[in-house]
Write a protein that holds these residues in place. Structure first.
Motif, PDB file in Angstrom:
ATOM      1  N   MET A   2     -34.353  29.380  33.823  1.00 55.00           N
ATOM      2  CA  MET A   2     -33.032  29.034  34.342  1.00 55.00           C
ATOM      3  C   MET A   2     -32.700  27.599  33.974  1.00 55.00           C
ATOM      4  O   MET A   2     -33.537  26.700  34.113  1.00 55.00           O
ATOM      5  CB  MET A   2     -32.985  29.183  35.861  1.00 55.00           C
ATOM      6  CG  MET A   2     -31.656  28.755  36.476  1.00 55.00           C
ATOM      7  SD  MET A   2     -31.762  28.390  38.249  1.00 55.00           S
ATOM      8  CE  MET A   2     -32.759  26.905  38.260  1.00 55.00           C
ATOM      9  N   PHE A   3     -31.488  27.381  33.499  1.00 55.16           N
ATOM     10  CA  PHE A   3     -30.989  26.033  33.210  1.00 55.16           C
ATOM     11  C   PHE A   3     -29.851  25.723  34.179  1.00 55.16           C
ATOM     12  O   PHE A   3     -28.981  26.576  34.403  1.00 55.16           O
ATOM     13  CB  PHE A   3     -30.482  25.941  31.765  1.00 55.16           C
ATOM     14  CG  PHE A   3     -31.566  26.055  30.726  1.00 55.16           C
ATOM     15  CD1 PHE A   3     -32.021  24.919  30.063  1.00 55.16           C
ATOM     16  CD2 PHE A   3     -32.142  27.278  30.416  1.00 55.16           C
ATOM     17  CE1 PHE A   3     -33.024  25.010  29.110  1.00 55.16           C
ATOM     18  CE2 PHE A   3     -33.129  27.382  29.472  1.00 55.16           C
ATOM     19  CZ  PHE A   3     -33.583  26.242  28.812  1.00 55.16           C
ATOM     20  N   LYS A   4     -29.843  24.524  34.718  1.00 58.53           N
ATOM     21  CA  LYS A   4     -28.779  24.138  35.648  1.00 58.53           C
ATOM     22  C   LYS A   4     -28.523  22.636  35.554  1.00 58.53           C
ATOM     23  O   LYS A   4     -29.397  21.857  35.137  1.00 58.53           O
ATOM     24  CB  LYS A   4     -29.152  24.508  37.082  1.00 58.53           C
ATOM     25  CG  LYS A   4     -30.346  23.741  37.637  1.00 58.53           C
ATOM     26  CD  LYS A   4     -30.659  24.122  39.081  1.00 58.53           C
ATOM     27  CE  LYS A   4     -29.543  23.753  40.021  1.00 58.53           C
ATOM     28  NZ  LYS A   4     -29.893  23.976  41.441  1.00 58.53           N
ATOM     29  N   ASN A   5     -27.321  22.245  35.930  1.00 58.91           N
ATOM     30  CA  ASN A   5     -26.945  20.829  35.959  1.00 58.91           C
ATOM     31  C   ASN A   5     -27.308  20.238  37.314  1.00 58.91           C
ATOM     32  O   ASN A   5     -27.029  20.838  38.360  1.00 58.91           O
ATOM     33  CB  ASN A   5     -25.442  20.662  35.722  1.00 58.91           C
ATOM     34  CG  ASN A   5     -25.027  21.083  34.320  1.00 58.91           C
ATOM     35  OD1 ASN A   5     -25.836  21.070  33.392  1.00 58.91           O
ATOM     36  ND2 ASN A   5     -23.774  21.468  34.150  1.00 58.91           N
ATOM     37  N   ILE A   6     -27.941  19.071  37.270  1.00 62.60           N
ATOM     38  CA  ILE A   6     -28.257  18.355  38.503  1.00 62.60           C
ATOM     39  C   ILE A   6     -27.811  16.902  38.347  1.00 62.60           C
ATOM     40  O   ILE A   6     -27.458  16.453  37.253  1.00 62.60           O
ATOM     41  CB  ILE A   6     -29.760  18.408  38.826  1.00 62.60           C
ATOM     42  CG1 ILE A   6     -30.557  17.656  37.756  1.00 62.60           C
ATOM     43  CG2 ILE A   6     -30.256  19.830  38.971  1.00 62.60           C
ATOM     44  CD1 ILE A   6     -32.016  17.431  38.135  1.00 62.60           C
ATOM     45  N   VAL A   7     -27.818  16.178  39.447  1.00 64.22           N
ATOM     46  CA  VAL A   7     -27.520  14.746  39.446  1.00 64.22           C
ATOM     47  C   VAL A   7     -28.746  14.024  39.984  1.00 64.22           C
ATOM     48  O   VAL A   7     -29.232  14.340  41.079  1.00 64.22           O
ATOM     49  CB  VAL A   7     -26.276  14.422  40.297  1.00 64.22           C
ATOM     50  CG1 VAL A   7     -26.010  12.926  40.306  1.00 64.22           C
ATOM     51  CG2 VAL A   7     -25.057  15.173  39.768  1.00 64.22           C
ATOM     52  N   GLN A  29     -27.118   9.982  37.655  1.00 64.84           N
ATOM     53  CA  GLN A  29     -26.945  10.409  36.273  1.00 64.84           C
ATOM     54  C   GLN A  29     -26.968  11.938  36.178  1.00 64.84           C
ATOM     55  O   GLN A  29     -27.863  12.575  36.735  1.00 64.84           O
ATOM     56  CB  GLN A  29     -28.065   9.829  35.398  1.00 64.84           C
ATOM     57  CG  GLN A  29     -28.073   8.315  35.315  1.00 64.84           C
ATOM     58  CD  GLN A  29     -26.867   7.777  34.580  1.00 64.84           C
ATOM     59  OE1 GLN A  29     -26.358   8.386  33.646  1.00 64.84           O
ATOM     60  NE2 GLN A  29     -26.384   6.623  35.025  1.00 64.84           N
ATOM     61  N   PRO A  30     -25.984  12.517  35.491  1.00 69.19           N
ATOM     62  CA  PRO A  30     -26.019  13.974  35.301  1.00 69.19           C
ATOM     63  C   PRO A  30     -27.147  14.359  34.358  1.00 69.19           C
ATOM     64  O   PRO A  30     -27.432  13.654  33.390  1.00 69.19           O
ATOM     65  CB  PRO A  30     -24.641  14.283  34.696  1.00 69.19           C
ATOM     66  CG  PRO A  30     -24.227  13.001  34.036  1.00 69.19           C
ATOM     67  CD  PRO A  30     -24.803  11.898  34.865  1.00 69.19           C
TER      68      PRO A  30
END
Length: 294
Positions: A178-183, A188-189
């Motif tokens: 699974m790939f996901k965007n985090i901060v 920083q994104p």
């Protein structure tokens, strides 16, 4: 560091990785620096057309060299360029029909260079064609949509795949990511990936279909996420399958990627495996991608 006026800014390119288009900027690429990779990844029509254009270009250049000489080839009436072009094709391909042949030192010199070029280029082309044909590949069919529904009383992410060749892929192994965007804590994104454990990640003999299951329990990175959460984090999935093809006697690999809009919540796959009246197993690939609400 800023770019000076005298420096050339590389042109942005649109590349495709999986199912995503990515704009690549600032990378100086030389076409000839990775020509082998380009030949291996080009489609068959593009590869054949490119090889034909290179062949014609070589012969056009050598025909011009013959034309610059003083009757270097015998039996060329009038010294027409087209005759030298045909002679170049015979020489480069090492066919040598015999009606035209070099008759001066200059002609023999150019023909010698062309013969070496022909032998070298034909060997290179033979190697590329063999590499393209012999490259192992797995003909795996992946369902168009992953589904999430209850399985054994637990919410479960499922991905279905099948072996289109109907041969045996031994010791097949599957991994789901699974790939996901985090901060980050610094604000920083960042895009991270997590492996999603499968209930069974190995199959001793993959011949027909196989459905991968990941349970969305408390240990799962997807636990408690709604469709809106999937969209907010831009979640995507990647399935990687490898195994030993007993016919090709080689290890084969296949992958499939899905974006969050592809995931169907509250759905399950339509059953495609059944038993015929005479007791044989029947699989309906026409319904392989179909899902129904659970």
């Amino acid at each position: 560091m800023t770019t000076g006026q005298g420096e050339r800014t590389p042109k942005a390119r649109v590349v495709r990785i999986g199912g995503r288009e990515i704009i690549a900027e600032g990378l100086q690429l030389n076409f000839w620096a990775d020509i082998s990779h380009r030949c291996m990844t080009a489609s068959w029509p593009a590869f054949i057309i490119g090889a034909a254009l290179v062949f014609l270009a070589f012969n056009a250049v050598f025909a011009l060299l013959y034309l610059l000489g003083d009757q270097p080839v015998a039996n060329v009436k009038g010294g027409d360029y087209i005759d030298y072009f045909y002679f170049s094709i015979e020489t480069l391909s090492t066919a040598g029909y015999g009606d035209m042949h070099p008759q001066t030192h200059y002609g023999h010199f150019v023909a010698t260079i062309e013969l070496f070029t022909g032998i070298f280029s034909m060997s290179l082309m033979t190697g590329l064609i063999f590499a393209r044909f012999s490259r192992p590949s797995a003909r795996l069919l992946f369902a168009s949509n992953p589904v999430i529904s209850n399985q054994e009383g637990m919410p479960t992410l499922m991905v279905r795949l099948a072996n289109e060749r109907h041969n045996i892929i031994g010791n097949a192994t599957a991994r789901l990511w699974m790939f996901k965007n985090i901060v980050t804590a610094e604000g920083q994104p960042y895009r991270r990936f997590f492996e999603l454990p499968l209930v069974r990640n190995e199959s001793p003999a993959l011949a027909l279909s196989w459905t991968l299951h990941h349970v969305l329990d408390e240990a799962s990175p997807l636990h408690g996420l709604s469709p809106e959460d999937f969209a907010a984090s831009d979640i995507s999935l990647v399935v990687v399958v490898s195994g030993y093809d007993v016919v090709a006697a080689q290890t084969v690999h296949a992958r499939m990627s899905y974006d969050h809009p592809d995931i169907r919540f509250g759905h399950r796959y339509v059953d495609v495996v059944s038993t015929s009246k005479d007791g044989r197993v029947r699989i309906d690939y026409g319904r392989f991608h179909d899902t129904s609400e659970s």
